[in-house]
Motif scaffolding. Structure first.
Motif, PDB file in Angstrom:
ATOM      1  N   LYS A  70       0.857  -1.186   0.000  1.00 55.43           N
ATOM      2  CA  LYS A  70       0.000   0.000   0.000  1.00 55.43           C
ATOM      3  C   LYS A  70       0.892   1.234   0.000  1.00 55.43           C
ATOM      4  O   LYS A  70       1.707   1.423   0.903  1.00 55.43           O
ATOM      5  N   VAL A  71       0.739   2.066  -1.028  1.00 54.58           N
ATOM      6  CA  VAL A  71       1.468   3.332  -1.140  1.00 54.58           C
ATOM      7  C   VAL A  71       0.410   4.429  -1.054  1.00 54.58           C
ATOM      8  O   VAL A  71      -0.384   4.600  -1.979  1.00 54.58           O
ATOM      9  N   ALA A  72       0.380   5.136   0.053  1.00 52.69           N
ATOM     10  CA  ALA A  72      -0.748   6.022   0.344  1.00 52.69           C
ATOM     11  C   ALA A  72      -0.317   7.463   0.536  1.00 52.69           C
ATOM     12  O   ALA A  72       0.757   7.749   1.071  1.00 52.69           O
ATOM     13  N   PHE A  73      -1.161   8.374   0.085  1.00 53.98           N
ATOM     14  CA  PHE A  73      -1.004   9.791   0.366  1.00 53.98           C
ATOM     15  C   PHE A  73      -1.231   9.994   1.855  1.00 53.98           C
ATOM     16  O   PHE A  73      -2.251   9.592   2.402  1.00 53.98           O
ATOM     17  N   ALA A  74      -0.280  10.580   2.531  1.00 55.37           N
ATOM     18  CA  ALA A  74      -0.333  10.708   3.993  1.00 55.37           C
ATOM     19  C   ALA A  74      -1.216  11.882   4.401  1.00 55.37           C
ATOM     20  O   ALA A  74      -0.751  12.866   4.980  1.00 55.37           O
ATOM     21  N   HIS A  75      -2.524  11.774   4.107  1.00 54.86           N
ATOM     22  CA  HIS A  75      -3.459  12.829   4.506  1.00 54.86           C
ATOM     23  C   HIS A  75      -3.714  12.748   6.004  1.00 54.86           C
ATOM     24  O   HIS A  75      -3.358  11.770   6.671  1.00 54.86           O
ATOM     25  N   ASP A  76      -4.353  13.774   6.537  1.00 58.09           N
ATOM     26  CA  ASP A  76      -4.431  13.942   7.984  1.00 58.09           C
ATOM     27  C   ASP A  76      -5.115  12.772   8.685  1.00 58.09           C
ATOM     28  O   ASP A  76      -4.632  12.280   9.697  1.00 58.09           O
ATOM     29  N   GLU A  77      -6.242  12.304   8.156  1.00 60.79           N
ATOM     30  CA  GLU A  77      -6.981  11.231   8.817  1.00 60.79           C
ATOM     31  C   GLU A  77      -6.163   9.954   8.924  1.00 60.79           C
ATOM     32  O   GLU A  77      -6.240   9.236   9.914  1.00 60.79           O
ATOM     33  N   ALA A  78      -5.397   9.654   7.887  1.00 60.85           N
ATOM     34  CA  ALA A  78      -4.651   8.394   7.835  1.00 60.85           C
ATOM     35  C   ALA A  78      -3.241   8.521   8.412  1.00 60.85           C
ATOM     36  O   ALA A  78      -2.434   7.611   8.246  1.00 60.85           O
ATOM     37  N   ARG A  79      -2.973   9.613   9.094  1.00 57.68           N
ATOM     38  CA  ARG A  79      -1.613   9.883   9.579  1.00 57.68           C
ATOM     39  C   ARG A  79      -1.044   8.726  10.397  1.00 57.68           C
ATOM     40  O   ARG A  79       0.138   8.384  10.277  1.00 57.68           O
ATOM     41  N   ASP A  80      -1.862   8.111  11.231  1.00 58.68           N
ATOM     42  CA  ASP A  80      -1.367   7.100  12.163  1.00 58.68           C
ATOM     43  C   ASP A  80      -1.801   5.679  11.796  1.00 58.68           C
ATOM     44  O   ASP A  80      -1.819   4.798  12.651  1.00 58.68           O
ATOM     45  N   GLU A  81      -2.131   5.453  10.521  1.00 57.16           N
ATOM     46  CA  GLU A  81      -2.576   4.119  10.098  1.00 57.16           C
ATOM     47  C   GLU A  81      -1.544   3.051  10.428  1.00 57.16           C
ATOM     48  O   GLU A  81      -1.868   2.000  11.001  1.00 57.16           O
ATOM     49  N   ALA A  82      -0.294   3.281  10.051  1.00 55.74           N
ATOM     50  CA  ALA A  82       0.742   2.271  10.288  1.00 55.74           C
ATOM     51  C   ALA A  82       0.941   2.021  11.782  1.00 55.74           C
ATOM     52  O   ALA A  82       1.130   0.878  12.218  1.00 55.74           O
ATOM     53  N   LEU A  83       0.861   3.078  12.573  1.00 53.90           N
ATOM     54  CA  LEU A  83       1.019   2.945  14.020  1.00 53.90           C
ATOM     55  C   LEU A  83      -0.092   2.078  14.603  1.00 53.90           C
ATOM     56  O   LEU A  83       0.156   1.182  15.417  1.00 53.90           O
ATOM     57  N   GLY A  84      -1.321   2.336  14.179  1.00 51.39           N
ATOM     58  CA  GLY A  84      -2.434   1.536  14.658  1.00 51.39           C
ATOM     59  C   GLY A  84      -2.339   0.084  14.225  1.00 51.39           C
ATOM     60  O   GLY A  84      -2.600  -0.839  15.010  1.00 51.39           O
TER      61      GLY A  84
END
Length: 381
Positions: A70-84
């Motif tokens: 997954k190569v994703a635009f780091a927009h504000d809502e998804a900022r902590d996706e990897a952390l979660g």
């Protein structure tokens, strides 16, 4: 035409005209080629229709491993996706092999789930409720219990998101007057001004009223972001839907018995996508489960695409209700009570959250405005 790794972009990734996303999209081919080379991956065609801000494709590792990149635009809502996702590795999330942040891009390399079909559209509505409630209970854990202190401290409070969304909704509803339709052929009507004012104030206030220990939230937990996998040991099953599985004791003992901001990646085509999360560790919270309905036996599920925040677990059940629009519009109070019971939460508080979120989404999702009117008429405040 833009191609990435020799394949056209998925249609949803081409739709946005947001300037920041357009600029990011123009650099996507080079970013993908770079990570494929550095991580020794070979890409197949991306999943379609895909998401609006990420390129997601099956890849093969140097040793033949079947993975997903997954190569994703780091927009504000998804900022902590990897952390979660890292925090939930033994609690129902797809297994993450590698995660990096590169400028405005988030990179996630995950195991591929098979068969990888989304929960949405499978089973009956009540059975989907049980799956979502069971998975949610596995996710709700204090961040400090599953992350290093520095990482746990990075996570944002739910109150921040709600305040921002309430401000956006207030501007939109002032412009539209809260206009909506209760059905495709129904005339346009409007929410009463007092309902709009109360709902938005409640949406801002509820996160601050949660006085128990804040827990890690997915905030985008719904059937498009929960994928089926083969029956292996460890992931969430319908048999835990009666309230078993890891949970924060402060949420309360289990009882027997849903927008534009959280746009999902869309339907995931049948076939392998991500691999299973690891086994849920044994412990005092993993109690014996009641028998599952026949339609759920042997099925396992894994979470993808969370938008992590920290706060009141009641919020995490809302997006599922919004993704069941007919049930939401017909009996919002009953749907909220059912989910609260399955998840071991307070039904009155969940109804208040639902009223607030329905007002916040009014004019975007017609079922939300209809549900807000019904809850208001039922005396939910």
């Amino acid at each position: 035409m833009i191609t990435v790794a020799g394949h056209p972009l998925p249609p949803r990734l081409l739709e946005s005209d947001d300037p920041a996303l357009v600029a990011w999209r123009a650099k996507l081919p080079g970013r993908v080629e770079k990570v494929l080379d550095q991580w020794e991956l070979t890409a197949s065609a991306p999943f379609t229709p895909g998401g609006s801000s990420a390129w997601v494709a099956p890849v093969t590792g140097a040793g033949g491993e079947q993975l997903v990149l997954k190569v994703a635009f780091a927009h504000d809502e998804a900022r902590d996706e990897a952390l979660g996702m890292r925090a939930w590795q033994d609690r129902g999330a797809a297994r993450v092999h590698r995660a990096e942040r590169d400028d405005s891009t988030t990179l996630l390399l995950m195991e591929r789930i098979a068969p990888g079909t989304p929960l949405a559209g499978q089973l009956t509505g009540p059975e989907r409720d049980e799956v979502l409630a069971a998975l949610a209970r596995q996710l709700w854990v204090p961040p400090a219990d599953v992350l290093p202190p520095a990482d746990a401290a990075r996570l944002r409070p739910l109150a921040d998101m709600c305040a921002q969304w309430a401000d956006e909704a207030e501007t939109r509803l002032a412009r539209t007057g809260g206009a909506y339709r209760s059905g495709a052929q129904a005339p346009t009507t409007s929410l009463p001004p007092e309902l709009i004012a109360h709902g938005l104030a409640l949406f801002r206030r509820l996160p601050h009223e949660w006085t128990r220990e804040p827990v890690l939230l997915a905030t985008d937990l719904h059937g498009e972001n929960v994928l089926a996998r083969t029956a292996l040991t460890g992931a969430c099953t319908g048999s835990t839907a009666r309230g078993t599985g890891p949970r924060d004791p402060s949420i309360g003992a289990p009882k027997r018995v849903a927008g534009p901001h959280h746009a999902s990646a869309g339907p995931v085509p049948a076939g392998p996508h991500h691999a299973s999360a690891g086994p849920v560790p044994a412990g005092p919270h993993n109690t014996s489960a009641a028998p599952a309905p026949a339609g759920l036996r042997g099925m396992r599920w894994a979470l993808i695409d969370p938008k992590p925040y920290v706060g009141d677990p009641h919020y995490d059940l809302l997006q599922h209700m919004f993704n069941e629009p007919e049930r939401l519009a017909t009996d919002p109070a009953g749907l909220a009570e059912r989910l609260a019971t399955l998840a071991g939460l307070d039904a009155d508080r969940l109804r208040r959250w639902l009223l607030a979120r329905c007002v916040q989404e009014a004019g975007v999702l017609d079922a939300a405005a209809t549900a807000a009117q019904r809850l208001w008429a039922d005396g939910v405040r």
